[in-house]
Design a protein around this motif. Structure first.
Motif, PDB file in Angstrom:
ATOM      1  N   ARG A   1       0.828  -1.207   0.000  1.00 59.48           N
ATOM      2  CA  ARG A   1       0.000   0.000   0.000  1.00 59.48           C
ATOM      3  C   ARG A   1       0.861   1.255   0.000  1.00 59.48           C
ATOM      4  O   ARG A   1       0.613   2.193  -0.754  1.00 59.48           O
ATOM      5  CB  ARG A   1      -0.925  -0.025   1.212  1.00 59.48           C
ATOM      6  CG  ARG A   1      -1.785   1.195   1.325  1.00 59.48           C
ATOM      7  CD  ARG A   1      -2.733   1.052   2.530  1.00 59.48           C
ATOM      8  NE  ARG A   1      -3.326   2.330   2.803  1.00 59.48           N
ATOM      9  CZ  ARG A   1      -3.112   3.040   3.905  1.00 59.48           C
ATOM     10  NH1 ARG A   1      -2.326   2.573   4.849  1.00 59.48           N
ATOM     11  NH2 ARG A   1      -3.674   4.187   4.076  1.00 59.48           N
ATOM     12  N   ASP A   2       1.891   1.243   0.843  1.00 59.61           N
ATOM     13  CA  ASP A   2       2.776   2.407   0.931  1.00 59.61           C
ATOM     14  C   ASP A   2       3.534   2.637  -0.372  1.00 59.61           C
ATOM     15  O   ASP A   2       3.722   3.773  -0.798  1.00 59.61           O
ATOM     16  CB  ASP A   2       3.761   2.251   2.086  1.00 59.61           C
ATOM     17  CG  ASP A   2       3.082   2.305   3.441  1.00 59.61           C
ATOM     18  OD1 ASP A   2       1.984   2.878   3.549  1.00 59.61           O
ATOM     19  OD2 ASP A   2       3.658   1.761   4.398  1.00 59.61           O
TER      20      ASP A   2
ATOM     21  N   HIS B   1       1.256   4.075  -2.947  1.00 56.86           N
ATOM     22  CA  HIS B   1       1.038   5.488  -2.624  1.00 56.86           C
ATOM     23  C   HIS B   1       2.236   6.334  -3.074  1.00 56.86           C
ATOM     24  O   HIS B   1       2.064   7.419  -3.626  1.00 56.86           O
ATOM     25  CB  HIS B   1       0.796   5.648  -1.121  1.00 56.86           C
ATOM     26  CG  HIS B   1       0.416   7.026  -0.718  1.00 56.86           C
ATOM     27  ND1 HIS B   1      -0.868   7.505  -0.841  1.00 56.86           N
ATOM     28  CD2 HIS B   1       1.157   8.049  -0.230  1.00 56.86           C
ATOM     29  CE1 HIS B   1      -0.897   8.757  -0.421  1.00 56.86           C
ATOM     30  NE2 HIS B   1       0.325   9.110  -0.044  1.00 56.86           N
TER      31      HIS B   1
END
Length: 53
Positions: free
Chosen positions: A2-3, A6
């Motif tokens: 997820r990071d 992002h």
């Protein structure tokens, strides 16, 4: 993951409506790294036709 997705999204200027694209890109990149990060590049491997000795 997820990071990383992002981070990729931020690098591209935070475009709207492309979340799936960045998620997929992060998934592909991270999977490629985890498969064999220490494997030698193809050019680093000895020539298979070389006769030893």
């Amino acid at each position: 993951m997820r990071d990383y997705a992002h981070l990729l999204w931020e690098r591209e200027g935070k475009p709207e409506g492309r979340d799936a694209e960045f998620w997929h890109a992060a998934e592909v990149e991270l999977n490629a790294e985890s498969e064999s990060p220490d494997a030698p590049a193809e050019t680093d491997q000895p020539n298979k036709t070389t006769i030893p000795g």
